[in-house]
Motif scaffolding. Structure first.
Motif, PDB file in Angstrom:
ATOM      1  N   HIS A  35       0.816  -1.213   0.000  1.00 35.40           N
ATOM      2  CA  HIS A  35       0.000   0.000   0.000  1.00 35.40           C
ATOM      3  C   HIS A  35       0.852   1.267   0.000  1.00 35.40           C
ATOM      4  CE1 HIS A  35      -3.581  -2.390   0.704  1.00 35.40           C
ATOM      5  NE2 HIS A  35      -2.906  -3.048   1.615  1.00 35.40           N
ATOM      6  N   GLY A  36       2.152   1.111  -0.175  1.00 33.67           N
ATOM      7  CA  GLY A  36       3.028   2.266  -0.084  1.00 33.67           C
ATOM      8  C   GLY A  36       3.077   3.072  -1.367  1.00 33.67           C
ATOM      9  N   ILE A  37       1.924   3.467  -1.850  1.00 32.31           N
ATOM     10  CA  ILE A  37       1.863   4.232  -3.093  1.00 32.31           C
ATOM     11  C   ILE A  37       2.595   5.554  -2.956  1.00 32.31           C
ATOM     12  CG2 ILE A  37      -0.380   5.228  -2.479  1.00 32.31           C
ATOM     13  CD1 ILE A  37      -1.083   5.282  -5.429  1.00 32.31           C
ATOM     14  N   CYS A  81      -6.689  11.711   2.009  1.00 31.33           N
ATOM     15  CA  CYS A  81      -5.606  12.513   1.443  1.00 31.33           C
ATOM     16  C   CYS A  81      -4.306  12.074   2.108  1.00 31.33           C
ATOM     17  CB  CYS A  81      -5.854  14.006   1.677  1.00 31.33           C
ATOM     18  SG  CYS A  81      -4.517  15.054   1.032  1.00 31.33           S
ATOM     19  N   LEU A  82      -3.495  11.365   1.347  1.00 28.31           N
ATOM     20  CA  LEU A  82      -2.277  10.780   1.894  1.00 28.31           C
ATOM     21  C   LEU A  82      -1.115  11.769   1.904  1.00 28.31           C
ATOM     22  CD1 LEU A  82      -1.610   7.959   2.987  1.00 28.31           C
ATOM     23  CD2 LEU A  82      -0.731   7.371   0.727  1.00 28.31           C
ATOM     24  N   GLU A  83      -1.087  12.680   0.943  1.00 29.10           N
ATOM     25  CA  GLU A  83       0.006  13.646   0.885  1.00 29.10           C
ATOM     26  C   GLU A  83      -0.463  14.932   0.211  1.00 29.10           C
ATOM     27  OE1 GLU A  83       2.333  15.104   2.152  1.00 29.10           O
ATOM     28  OE2 GLU A  83       4.068  13.775   1.807  1.00 29.10           O
ATOM     29  N   ARG A  84       0.116  16.019   0.643  1.00 32.28           N
ATOM     30  CA  ARG A  84      -0.146  17.347   0.069  1.00 32.28           C
ATOM     31  C   ARG A  84       1.196  18.054  -0.059  1.00 32.28           C
ATOM     32  NH1 ARG A  84      -4.105  21.920   0.637  1.00 32.28           N
ATOM     33  NH2 ARG A  84      -2.848  23.809   0.737  1.00 32.28           N
ATOM     34  N   PRO A 101      -8.372   1.079  -9.131  1.00 32.63           N
ATOM     35  CA  PRO A 101      -7.715   2.328  -8.736  1.00 32.63           C
ATOM     36  C   PRO A 101      -6.895   2.167  -7.462  1.00 32.63           C
ATOM     37  CG  PRO A 101     -10.077   2.439  -8.276  1.00 32.63           C
ATOM     38  CD  PRO A 101      -9.845   1.177  -9.051  1.00 32.63           C
ATOM     39  N   ALA A 102      -5.632   2.541  -7.535  1.00 37.29           N
ATOM     40  CA  ALA A 102      -4.761   2.556  -6.359  1.00 37.29           C
ATOM     41  C   ALA A 102      -4.838   3.891  -5.655  1.00 37.29           C
ATOM     42  CB  ALA A 102      -3.315   2.280  -6.779  1.00 37.29           C
TER      43      ALA A 102
END
Length: 272
Positions: A89-91, A122-125, A222-223
């Motif tokens: 899951h480390g997209i 939201c994983l990253e911004r 979709p990942a």
């Protein structure tokens, strides 16, 4: 950090669901951590229930309490499990260079969103250097499926019956955010399927627009999604076309990187 005594035993799927929800809230507390009252308010649970669940999670080393601040943080076992999950899951690891490149090229806010059940996270911004930014979506924010450009791109990447059913399922949650939003998202979803990218024309926060493109696993699921958020004046038709091209380019690069995971997993299974 304190050592916490063992809790009284609890059972049932409700207790498990509550504990997992509480663990998720603790994680979103970040470096500052969260207090007992904050966690009770966030989960809607009574303080004694939250205290009992925290004791159970602390016993399993999933959370820990700071001796000085009395706030709760994720524990060492949560970190360990996260490292185990990172390969599958480390997209973020595979998408980081693309996020940085998009932020540098566009000067706008670039986001990585991933599906999480009936919601998206939201994983990253990463913020570009344009001085006026939109703050409609921050890292760690969790929204119902379809809300936001990245979330809408993920929804559009699902098989049409599945995507429509998901939108119908989360409709009550979406209606709590804004009136008539469900009908608007249904129209946006149809447009995203036809265009190959999703557009959020300020549906939730007026003036805050977004453009998103799905990132797919090798099997077509979709990942996650890459998206660009900007104020409305930076989202004219001509620039949207340029941004969509850049998003598609980077999404394909992330997909190529994700595709390297599957052969490794297959080799491990064959040698197990």
């Amino acid at each position: 950090m304190t050592n916490v005594p063992a809790p009284e035993p609890t059972g049932g799927t409700q207790a498990v669901a509550r504990a997992l929800s509480l663990l998720s809230e603790v994680g979103r507390g970040g470096g500052d951590g969260l207090g007992l009252g904050q966690l009770a308010a966030a989960t809607g649970l009574a303080r004694p229930t939250v205290r009992r669940l925290l004791l159970a999670l602390a016993q399993a080393r999933m959370v820990e309490q700071d001796r000085q601040t009395r706030r709760y943080h994720l524990g060492p076992e949560a970190y360990l499990l996260g490292t185990f999950a990172a390969e599958r899951h480390g997209i973020l690891t595979h998408a980081r260079n693309s996020l940085l490149r998009l932020a540098r090229e566009t000067s706008d806010v670039v986001l990585l969103t991933v599906p999480q059940g009936d919601h998206t996270l939201c994983l990253e911004r990463i913020e570009g250097d344009f001085p006026i930014r939109t703050h409609a979506l921050m890292r760690g924010d969790r929204k119902p499926a379809g809300v936001g450009a990245g979330a809408l791109a993920i929804l559009a990447a699902l098989p049409e019956p599945e995507g429509d059913a998901l939108l119908h399922r989360v409709a009550p949650l979406i209606e709590d955010l804004a009136p008539d939003l469900v009908a608007a998202l249904a129209r946006d979803l149809a447009h995203a399927r036809a265009a190959g990218h999703a557009l959020n024309p300020g549906r939730v926060v007026p003036g805050s627009w977004g453009l998103g493109v799905a990132v797919l696993w090798p099997d077509g699921r979709p990942a996650g999604a890459l998206s660009i958020a900007a104020i409305e004046t930076r989202m004219g038709a001509a620039r949207r076309a340029e941004l969509a091209t850049a998003l598609h380019r980077e999404a394909r690069l992330v997909e190529a990187s994700l595709a390297t995971l599957e052969p490794q997993s297959e080799r491990r299974r064959s040698t197990a």
